[in-house]
Design an enzyme around this catalytic site. Structure first.
Site, PDB file in Angstrom:
ATOM      1  CG  ASN A  51      11.346  86.450   2.673  1.00 21.36           C
ATOM      2  OD1 ASN A  51      10.949  86.827   2.139  1.00 21.36           O
ATOM      3  ND2 ASN A  51      11.605  85.296   3.057  1.00 21.36           N
TER       4      ASN A  51
ATOM      5  CD  GLU B 128      11.702  79.047  -2.242  1.00 20.15           C
ATOM      6  OE1 GLU B 128      13.026  78.916  -2.580  1.00 20.15           O
ATOM      7  OE2 GLU B 128      11.070  79.809  -2.365  1.00 20.15           O
TER       8      GLU B 128
ATOM      9  CG  HIS C  31      13.508  81.133 -13.661  1.00 16.46           C
ATOM     10  ND1 HIS C  31      13.468  82.316 -13.323  1.00 16.46           N
ATOM     11  CD2 HIS C  31      12.662  80.764 -12.720  1.00 16.46           C
ATOM     12  CE1 HIS C  31      13.485  82.872 -12.090  1.00 16.46           C
ATOM     13  NE2 HIS C  31      13.164  81.843 -11.565  1.00 16.46           N
ATOM     14  CG  HIS C  32       6.688  81.883 -15.860  1.00 16.34           C
ATOM     15  ND1 HIS C  32       5.833  80.945 -16.762  1.00 16.34           N
ATOM     16  CD2 HIS C  32       7.355  82.143 -17.748  1.00 16.34           C
ATOM     17  CE1 HIS C  32       5.709  81.348 -18.145  1.00 16.34           C
ATOM     18  NE2 HIS C  32       6.700  80.940 -18.452  1.00 16.34           N
ATOM     19  CD  GLU C  33      10.806  85.950  -8.962  1.00 17.27           C
ATOM     20  OE1 GLU C  33      11.887  85.587  -8.516  1.00 17.27           O
ATOM     21  OE2 GLU C  33       9.453  86.650  -8.834  1.00 17.27           O
TER      22      GLU C  33
ATOM     23  CD  GLU D 176      15.924  81.257  -2.172  1.00 17.38           C
ATOM     24  OE1 GLU D 176      16.066  81.243  -3.471  1.00 17.38           O
ATOM     25  OE2 GLU D 176      14.674  81.326  -1.612  1.00 17.38           O
TER      26      GLU D 176
ATOM     27  CD  GLU E 154      10.288  82.742  -3.692  1.00 17.61           C
ATOM     28  OE1 GLU E 154       9.336  82.913  -5.201  1.00 17.61           O
ATOM     29  OE2 GLU E 154      11.098  82.719  -4.154  1.00 17.61           O
TER      30      GLU E 154
END
Ligand code: NOJ
Ligand code: CA
Length: 713
Positions: free
Chosen positions: A193, A502, A413-415, A508, A484
């Site tokens: 990961n 998630e 979307h906020h990565e 994914e 995450e």
């Protein structure tokens, strides 16, 4: 309502009396005994139908730079209470939830230091919750936890469904093994990961699902994780005792607390019927009621997204391949050469909006719309995104107008790329930007190692960050779906704007090499115990190389199994994750995704076995319609569904979407059959599911005249 419970005290030793307090569940099937041993160590044990579930287990704390809170205690006082109420969640599997428990509060004093520690036990019919409370007091103010030492002593070498203990990720396949086999299987279970930190050969994560040889199901987790480090469990595999193992901060410390303070609840759900574990509402019941008064803006939603094409590598999040690095504010994207693969462009997003509008989806998620994706992870980059500046080919204003004209909402979307300080810096402005342009929901993400460096995804500081982002979002009337982030612990009861997480291995991974075909028969027993998962089901094209010739991954699931997930993986937020063109190829099967409800009055788990199968029937909110889902594990199996949950005397049309006889998750995943039947409360269906397969049924109330030509089941 205060009431004295069945409570007794026995003197076991004449010299040093050990006082045992007993607490019973409302139906008397569960019994918890608390006592303080001769050396003043608090211990508890738990039984179910008079059989031991948890053997005598110690409770307490190692503290940093001061005497531990492990022994030397005396009971100063005890009190009891009973609660039997109901409450209504904003969204959920049930429209009314029963909260019925007996409570015991034990107030302890450590004689030498005169420090006080309370332990609260709540015993429900489906399990036990306990938490520590550090009252306001003279001799304990600021303190640092070196380790919490809550034990869960097992009665044998149970079967466990576990993922490796890790401070930074939960994105693992589950391993089924005996407790004694965990050590030997740890290495192979730790798959790669982007951010991961394992800590022990026998360390596992919660929610942990266990089954004894006698067929008792035990689930260990936590509830109301607030201002505290996430708990893992470390197994002493000689004594078969699990002990809490908190996630450390960058200094190795496990929690900075100030009295008065309380820990999350430690939960033990128990039953001899696996369906009870899935139906349990204990985790939510141990959380506080909603702190949001007006919840009218919180709405369950089905959505599609400009997403799968990036996950599979067909398209890209980034706009250009020209720059090795970008500096926000300095890099000029207008001058950059587009890479021709950037999916979040105005024209393409409009196609998704059209598709959503045509097929009745409420939302369209768009990832890769904002500048910064060229070097977004792997560089420990602090100022990575600003969350308000779009790429030159993405017109926020125009898309918002277009979406509104089609009655569709765009999902933000906020990565964060785990640059958490950077996100907090921008959070208010980012939420205001959303309010200005009419975005009501955000998917946030925490890929990569945490910045500030050395911090872990599940430490106290990060837990506080996710909570801060959630509470701030509530002020802005924004719903959150965090990827995450720490796995949920029922906090959505208190902040129902947390509509998704998630925090496990989602769909994914089917594009990153594939998941175990029975993965989805485990998740509801583990990850979903704390709250809904944004699993992103609905993949119809299982051969990923058809989207991207460089990606040979295979989705280990049949198409019918993908449909069933909309029922078995409860969530108020459900994505149809595949590309619109794949849905167009299977419009008859796609109909189920269009029809299925996302909010429910009632849920009945019909049969379940972790790792093997789950069948659930759910009654759509404010309707007589029902939906049934069955997901199946590695071996083919025939399920029997009795329709006795339907209202007597009424007629329904049941549309069954099932695996074809030759379906198989690997060899023949797209083989399905659709059959229509006339059903009523007396009907019964025998339905086979393929390996990695399943079935989905929509059951729609109908007039007698509408069903007369249909085959009766
Ligand atoms: C990981 C998330 O789980 C995924 O859904 C998302 O697309 C990527 N991060 C990029 O933010
Ligand atoms: Ca993820």
């Amino acid at each position: 309502m205060k009431k004295i419970l069945f409570l007794f005290a026995v003197c076991l030793l004449s010299l040093n009396p050990v006082i045992a307090q007993e607490l019973q569940s409302p139906n008397s099937k569960l019994k918890m005994k608390f006592s303080v041993t001769e050396d003043g160590t608090p211990v508890y044990k738990l039984s179910y139908k008079d059989k031991e579930v948890i053997k005598s287990s110690k409770l307490g704390f190692d503290l940093k730079d001061e005497k531990d809170l492990l022994d030397g205690f005396k009971i100063a006082e005890t009190s009891t209470n009973s609660v039997n109420t109901t409450w209504k969640p904003v969204w959920g599997e049930e429209s009314t939830i029963k909260n019925n428990y007996n409570e015991l509060v034990v107030s302890l004093v450590q004689e030498e230091t005169q420090r006080k520690l309370d332990i609260v036990f709540r015993l429900f019919n489906d399990g036990l919750g306990f938490r520590y409370i550090f009252p306001q007091q003279e001799n304990l103010g600021h303190f640092v936890i070196k380790e919490e030492r809550s034990q869960f002593a097992m009665t044998g070498d149970h079967t466990a469904f576990w993922i490796p203990g890790d401070y930074d990720t939960q994105e693992y396949d589950y391993t089924k093994s005996k407790l004694s086999e965990i050590r030997g299987k740890m290495e192979e279970s730790i798959t790669a990961n982007i951010s991961q930190t394992s800590f022990s050969n026998t360390g596992v994560q919660t929610s942990l699902m266990l089954k004894t040889d006698e067929g008792l199901y035990i689930n260990l987790h936590e509830a109301a994780l607030i201002d505290y480090a996430t708990m893992h469990l470390n197994l002493d595999d000689e004594k078969m005792i699990f002990e809490s193992w908190l996630t450390p901060d960058s200094q190795g410390d496990k929690g900075y607390l100030i009295a008065p303070a309380k820990t999350p609840w430690r939960t033990i759900i128990v039953s001899d019927d696996a369906t009870d574990i899935l139906a349990s509402k204990l985790t939510y019941n141990l959380n506080e009621p909603s702190k949001i008064d007006d919840t009218s803006w919180i709405k369950p939603m089905k959505y599609i997204g400009v997403w799968w094409e990036m996950i599979t590598g067909k398209s890209s999040w980034n706009y250009t391949d020209e720059y090795k690095a970008v500096k926000l504010g300095e890099t000029d994207f207008e001058k950059a050469k587009p890479n021709g693969k950037h999916a979040a462009n105005t024209e393409h997003v409009k196609e998704y909006i059209d598709f959503a509008s045509e097929h009745g989806f409420g939302g369209v998620l768009v990832e890769g719309w904002n500048i910064g994706w060229e070097d977004w992870f792997g560089h420990s980059k602090d100022y990575v995104f600003d969350f308000v500046t779009p790429y030159p080919d993405f017109d926020v204003e125009e898309l918002q107008k277009y979406a509104a004209s089609k009655d569709v909402e765009l999902i933000m979307h906020h990565e964060t790329s785990s640059s958490v300080r950077n996100y907090e810096r921008h959070l208010d402005t980012a939420y205001k930007f959303m309010n200005k342009y009419g975005y009501n929901a955000v998917k946030s993400g925490y890929v990569g190692d945490i910045l500030p460096r050395g911090e872990n995804h599940y430490s106290q500081w990060l837990v506080n960050h996710y909570q801060y982002a959630l509470e701030k979002a509530a002020e802005h009337k924004i719903m959150i779906n965090a990827h995450e982030a720490v796995r949920p612990t029922g906090i959505a009861r208190t902040y129902p704007n947390l509509i998704g997480n998630e925090s496990a291995r989602g769909t994914e991974y089917q594009a990153f090499g594939g998941s175990k075909p029975n993965h989805v028969t485990v998740l509801p027993f583990t990850r979903l115990i704390g709250g809904p998962m944004d699993y992103t089901p609905g993949i119809f094209e299982m051969d990923i190389s058809k989207l991207n010739p460089d990606n040979n991954s295979h989705v280990n699931s049949t198409l019918a199994n993908q449909l069933a997930l909309y029922v078995t993986m409860y969530s108020p937020l459900q994505m149809a994750a595949d590309l619109p063109e794949h849905y167009m190829m299977f419009l008859d099967a796609f109909q189920f995704i269009k029809d299925v409800a996302i909010d429910w009055d009632k849920s009945i788990y019909l049969e379940a076995e972790p790792g093997d199968y789950i069948t659930v029937a759910r009654n759509a909110k404010n309707s007589n319609n029902w939906f049934v889902g069955n997901v199946n594990g590695n071996e083919a199996r025939t399920a029997t569904v009795k329709f006795d949950f339907l209202e007597k005397g009424k007629n329904y049309i049941a549309t069954v979407y099932a695996d074809a006889p030759d379906a198989h998750y690997k060899e023949n995943p797209q083989a399905y059959e659709i059959k229509k039947y006339r059903v009523n409360s007396k009907s019964k269906l025998s339905q086979r599911s393929a390996p990695g397969g399943g079935f989905a049924i929509s059951i729609i109330e109908a007039e007698k005249s509408e069903v007369k030509d249909l085959k009766k089941l």
